[in-house]
Design an enzyme around this catalytic site. Structure first.
Site, PDB file in Angstrom:
ATOM      1  N   HIS A  43      -2.108   0.562  -2.563  1.00  0.00           N
ATOM      2  CA  HIS A  43      -2.878   0.042  -1.392  1.00  0.00           C
ATOM      3  C   HIS A  43      -3.041   0.981  -0.261  1.00  0.00           C
ATOM      4  CE1 HIS A  43      -1.755  -4.363  -2.741  1.00  0.00           C
ATOM      5  NE2 HIS A  43      -1.922  -3.618  -3.849  1.00  0.00           N
TER       6      HIS A  43
ATOM      7  N   GLU B  62      -2.919   1.052   2.741  1.00  0.00           N
ATOM      8  CA  GLU B  62      -1.887   0.980   3.641  1.00  0.00           C
ATOM      9  C   GLU B  62      -0.700   2.115   3.248  1.00  0.00           C
ATOM     10  OE1 GLU B  62      -3.241  -1.769   2.511  1.00  0.00           O
ATOM     11  OE2 GLU B  62      -2.792  -3.650   3.982  1.00  0.00           O
TER      12      GLU B  62
ATOM     13  N   CYS C 232      -0.797  -7.431   2.668  1.00  0.00           N
ATOM     14  CA  CYS C 232      -0.169  -8.349   1.641  1.00  0.00           C
ATOM     15  C   CYS C 232       1.109  -8.074   2.095  1.00  0.00           C
ATOM     16  CB  CYS C 232      -0.438  -7.766   0.301  1.00  0.00           C
ATOM     17  SG  CYS C 232       0.308  -6.398  -0.199  1.00  0.00           S
TER      18      CYS C 232
ATOM     19  N   CYS D 143       2.741  -4.614   1.492  1.00  0.00           N
ATOM     20  CA  CYS D 143       2.227  -3.509   2.496  1.00  0.00           C
ATOM     21  C   CYS D 143       3.215  -3.746   3.864  1.00  0.00           C
ATOM     22  CB  CYS D 143       0.765  -3.407   2.631  1.00  0.00           C
ATOM     23  SG  CYS D 143      -0.031  -2.829   1.328  1.00  0.00           S
TER      24      CYS D 143
END
Length: 142
Positions: A46, A48, A76, A79
């Site tokens: 992701h 992040e 999420c 993260c």
């Protein structure tokens, strides 16, 4: 947030979900990243996570004390956990994510008693542009 939004647009052009992230400290850009799950064949890639990894490598430390994370979508649970472990000082995010977010929605990870570090949270910065980009991306795939 402008750099994160530009990263999100680049992710969309690459066929990735348009999410971008930036780590900065004291006004210095440490890393800029976008979703790369398909590109890297990595479900943890992701924006992040990629940005946190790059910033940690640049600083030579897993703790990103004094750092800010700017991201185009509410993080999420995975993260948010990484943000807490990295000791991010401030989290700025654009669009809320009622289905997959874990900061203001879902598990609200930073409010849990087992969370040892919670950043200051600043939602809604660049929300309209980020949300429009996400809607357009998913509309094109339906």
């Amino acid at each position: 947030m402008r750099v994160a939004l530009d990263e999100a647009a680049a992710a969309a052009r690459d066929g990735e979900v348009p999410v971008g992230a930036v780590v900065s400290r004291g006004g210095e850009l440490l890393s800029a990243a976008r979703n790369r799950m398909r590109d890297m064949s990595d479900p943890t890639a992701h924006a992040e996570i990629v940005a946190l990894r790059e910033a940690a490598a640049k600083l030579g430390d897993c703790r990103l004390d004094g750092c800010d994370l700017w991201v185009t979508l509410e993080p999420c649970a995975m993260c948010a956990g990484a943000i807490a472990l990295a000791r991010i000082e401030r989290l700025y995010f654009a669009a809320a994510d009622a289905k997959g977010g874990a900061v203001l929605h879902g598990p609200r990870l930073f409010a849990q008693p087992t969370c040892h570090h919670a950043p200051e949270i600043y939602p809604g910065i660049g929300e309209e542009e980020a949300a429009a980009m996400l809607r357009a991306f998913f509309r094109a795939r339906r």
